[in-house]
Design an enzyme around this catalytic site. Structure first.
Site, PDB file in Angstrom:
ATOM      1  N   ARG A 179     -44.728  37.399 -25.970  1.00 32.99           N
ATOM      2  CA  ARG A 179     -45.024  38.766 -26.406  1.00 32.99           C
ATOM      3  C   ARG A 179     -46.024  38.761 -27.555  1.00 32.99           C
ATOM      4  O   ARG A 179     -46.920  39.618 -27.608  1.00 32.99           O
ATOM      5  CB  ARG A 179     -43.736  39.485 -26.821  1.00 32.99           C
ATOM      6  CG  ARG A 179     -42.786  39.771 -25.653  1.00 32.99           C
ATOM      7  CD  ARG A 179     -41.576  40.546 -26.118  1.00 32.99           C
ATOM      8  NE  ARG A 179     -41.929  41.870 -26.602  1.00 32.99           N
ATOM      9  CZ  ARG A 179     -41.177  42.592 -27.430  1.00 32.99           C
ATOM     10  NH1 ARG A 179     -40.047  42.097 -27.891  1.00 32.99           N
ATOM     11  NH2 ARG A 179     -41.557  43.793 -27.813  1.00 32.99           N
ATOM     12  N   CYS A 238     -40.996  42.278 -35.994  1.00 31.90           N
ATOM     13  CA  CYS A 238     -40.713  42.001 -34.584  1.00 31.90           C
ATOM     14  C   CYS A 238     -41.265  43.177 -33.795  1.00 31.90           C
ATOM     15  O   CYS A 238     -42.334  43.680 -34.115  1.00 31.90           O
ATOM     16  CB  CYS A 238     -39.213  41.788 -34.364  1.00 31.90           C
ATOM     17  SG  CYS A 238     -38.178  43.171 -34.919  1.00 31.90           S
TER      18      CYS A 238
END
Length: 284
Positions: A179, A238
């Protein structure tokens, strides 16, 4: 201050008679109803359920990330309903890796509550140890009035952007390396990472059994990352400010947590403005 607790210690009566409140923080971002479902099927006796979207986050608003910090008054009310007093030992657990439990740990520490632990290995470790599980839901008792306090130790998007521009911030991304690189993105509409952020997946804080690495191991790994990126204050991020708390917990275990901050909005807030740049590609 200890940040973790093991199953055997939690299973035994508190040796000093300190009141304990346990929260089940199991969650799955892709399946919002899953946590409540598995809690209803079985949980640690006496544990209350903490829902990541409703209890550990505030409602999303235009320009925010997916999991804004909760309203301080609502969070205080929620703590009070569950009998959390200033001297209560709060124990948080999730399915195993500790990321969702770490969110509650950080929220409590950020409002000044010192006595909070994360169950190392979570519910998976508890059941592997053949410790008791119940489907009975405990009614909240001993409700208290809890004073609302602001959350300390977090950064806004403006502060992050300024810190990166001034080379005064080491921003560590807790998402998986794919990601971060802009691959396999299934949660956020934009793929990639904040330019200048470095990658360290939160699972790197754990061993093969899903337990936290030793303090010495974490200290060595994190110190190496800090030494390779000198000169900046440390912050973690995150996708939405959840798994980033796992890094802050690991830093606390390592004895390196002083001054480390949470980028609360994280990547989902960064990309809420299409004018903000996004980078792709693997780290380093």
């Amino acid at each position: 201050m200890d940040a973790l607790i093991d199953c055997q210690t939690l299973a035994e009566p508190s040796p000093d008679g300190v009141a304990r409140v346990i929260f089940d923080c199991r969650s799955d971002i892709a399946r919002p109803a899953w946590g409540a479902q598995v809690y209803a099927q079985g949980h640690i006796p006496g544990a209350y359920f903490a829902e990541v979207n409703a209890d550990l986050s505030g409602p999303r608003v235009p320009g925010s990330g997916r999991h804004p910090l909760p309203d301080t008054r609502e969070f205080a009310r929620w703590l009070g309903v569950h009998g959390v007093a200033p001297d209560t030992l709060v124990v948080a657990y999730d399915q195993g890796h500790g990321a969702f439990a770490a969110r509650l740990w950080w929220l409590l520490r950020a409002r000044g509550h010192e006595r909070v632990r994360v169950l190392d290995g979570g519910f998976a470790a508890w059941t592997a140890a053949s410790l008791p599980v119940t489907a009975e839901t405990s009614a909240a008792a001993n409700a208290r009035s809890v004073v609302a306090r602001p959350f300390a130790g977090w950064l806004s998007t403006t502060q992050v952007r300024r810190g990166l521009a001034d080379c005064a911030l080491l921003l560590v991304d807790a998402r998986g390396a794919d990601r971060y690189a802009g691959q396999n993105e299934t949660i956020d509409p934009v793929a990639g990472h904040v330019p200048g952020a470095v990658s360290r997946p939160f699972l790197d804080n754990l061993d093969a059994n899903g337990r936290f690495l030793s303090a010495a191991q974490l200290r060595a790994q994190w110190q190496a990352l800090i030494d390779a990126n000198p000169g900046g204050a440390l912050a973690t991020m995150c996708g939405s400010g959840i798994t980033a708390c796992h890094h802050l917990l690991a830093l606390e275990v390592a004895g390196l947590g002083d001054g480390a901050r949470l980028y609360a909005g994280s990547f989902s807030e960064w990309t809420a403005d299409p004018e903000r740049p996004v980078a792709t590609g693997a780290a380093g």
